[in-house]
Design a protein around this motif. Sequence first.
Motif, short mmCIF file in Angstrom:
data_model
loop_
_atom_site.label_atom_id
_atom_site.label_comp_id
_atom_site.label_asym_id
_atom_site.label_seq_id
_atom_site.Cartn_x
_atom_site.Cartn_y
_atom_site.Cartn_z
N GLU A 9 0.85 -1.18 0.00
CA GLU A 9 0.00 0.00 0.00
C GLU A 9 0.90 1.24 0.00
O GLU A 9 2.08 1.15 0.34
N ARG A 11 1.34 3.50 2.04
CA ARG A 11 2.01 3.71 3.33
C ARG A 11 3.29 2.90 3.49
O ARG A 11 4.08 3.14 4.40
N ASP A 12 3.52 1.94 2.59
CA ASP A 12 4.70 1.06 2.66
C ASP A 12 5.91 1.59 1.91
O ASP A 12 6.98 0.97 1.96
N GLU A 37 11.46 7.44 -2.75
CA GLU A 37 10.09 7.22 -2.28
C GLU A 37 9.10 7.75 -3.31
O GLU A 37 8.07 7.12 -3.58
N ARG A 61 5.58 -4.10 10.71
CA ARG A 61 6.65 -3.47 9.92
C ARG A 61 7.03 -4.36 8.74
O ARG A 61 7.25 -5.56 8.93
#
Length: 159
Positions: A9, A11-12, A37, A61
């Motif tokens: 996702e 967020r990863d 990123e 995590r």
Amino acid sequence: MSLVIRRAEPRDVADMLRLIVALAVYEREPDAVMATEESLAETLFGPNAQVFAHVAELDGRAEGIALWFQTYSTWTGRPSLYLEDLFVSEALRGTGAGRALFQALAREAKARDCARIDWAVLDWNDTAKAFYTHIGARKGEGWEPWRIEGAALKALASD
């Protein structure tokens, strides 16, 4: 220990980059990573995303990653799933996380009617080759990997 295998996702992205850098270090190419990123977010989660990933999450995590995309086989007349990178951190090695990531990819391949999963492994990585053999994979014969990049790619494109 709580291990979860799931689709990546947005967020990863930071964890995925951390794992990609760790993979580059493991593969003896610590300075080779140009991904950011931002580039990962765009290519994996942007409107035209054609690259996908699964993560192995340990206690919330991401500690493993399988990054893949779909290709096509003219011989089978069906799509194929190409595994670009598989990496499991030290914390997860030996826990079955690698196999679980491959199982998730196998389910993905089946859902997409893929004829096979392809990938490459460095010739010196005997540990990975033993793992792949253990899960039922076999080394391809006859084909050599080839690549064009950098100045040669630029020159070819400008002809």
